[in-house]
Enzyme design. Structure first.
Site, PDB file in Angstrom:
ATOM      1  N   CYS A  66      -8.143  -1.622  -7.422  1.00 53.11           N
ATOM      2  CA  CYS A  66      -6.815  -2.058  -6.974  1.00 53.11           C
ATOM      3  C   CYS A  66      -5.887  -0.852  -6.835  1.00 53.11           C
ATOM      4  CB  CYS A  66      -6.297  -3.078  -7.997  1.00 53.11           C
ATOM      5  SG  CYS A  66      -4.527  -3.266  -8.125  1.00 53.11           S
ATOM      6  N   CYS A  69      -2.590  -0.923  -8.631  1.00 52.21           N
ATOM      7  CA  CYS A  69      -2.790  -0.719 -10.070  1.00 52.21           C
ATOM      8  C   CYS A  69      -2.823   0.770 -10.386  1.00 52.21           C
ATOM      9  CB  CYS A  69      -4.093  -1.349 -10.541  1.00 52.21           C
ATOM     10  SG  CYS A  69      -4.151  -3.137 -10.341  1.00 52.21           S
TER      11      CYS A  69
END
Ligand SMILES: [Zn+2]
Length: 142
Positions: A66, A69
């Protein structure tokens, strides 16, 4: 949870209840400072901290694939540094531990959850700057 002594490198087991505060190394009696960085949580550590911690807990639900993230990671790190001794910051890898993410209804990542004495007091998805994370933790502690 396990804290490595910065002076003798011995691993100390610290109860989650005391994990937010300064303790002493069992071997050399040096000060064991409270964690100033995010802690990678497995299910046992997660449960222990959420149940026992006397300080607010920020959980970063993330995954390696991600990109947001990864952009959030330095913010999370800065928040942990800024709140050392006043809060605990956990990182939960949602790929490895989907059950924890499921239990907190995490549908998008990153998702940040602030817990106080086991109760969810805030949940937000998406990139959040460190100062906002710190503000949430201070709010939860008040
Ligand atoms: Zn030591």
């Amino acid at each position: 949870m396990i804290r490595v002594c910065p002076s003798c490198q011995k691993k100390n087991r610290v109860a989650a209840r005391h994990a937010g505060s300064r303790t002493r190394c069992g071997a050399c009696k040096a000060d064991l400072p409270p964690p100033a960085e995010p802690i990678d949580a497995d299910p046992d550590l997660f449960e222990e901290v959420v149940r026992d911690a006397e300080v607010p807990v920020l959980v970063d639900f993330w995954a390696a694939w991600c990109a947001p993230c990864r952009r959030a990671a330095p913010e999370v790190h800065a928040a942990a540094e800024a709140t050392a001794g006043r809060a605990l910051v956990l990182k939960v890898d949602t790929e490895r531990y989907p059950d924890i993410a499921g239990a907190y209804g995490v549908q998008a990542i990153p998702t940040f959850v602030v817990l106080r004495r086991g109760r969810t007091v805030r949940r937000e998805s998406g990139l959040v700057p460190a100062r906002q994370l710190v503000a949430w933790l201070e709010e939860a502690a008040a």
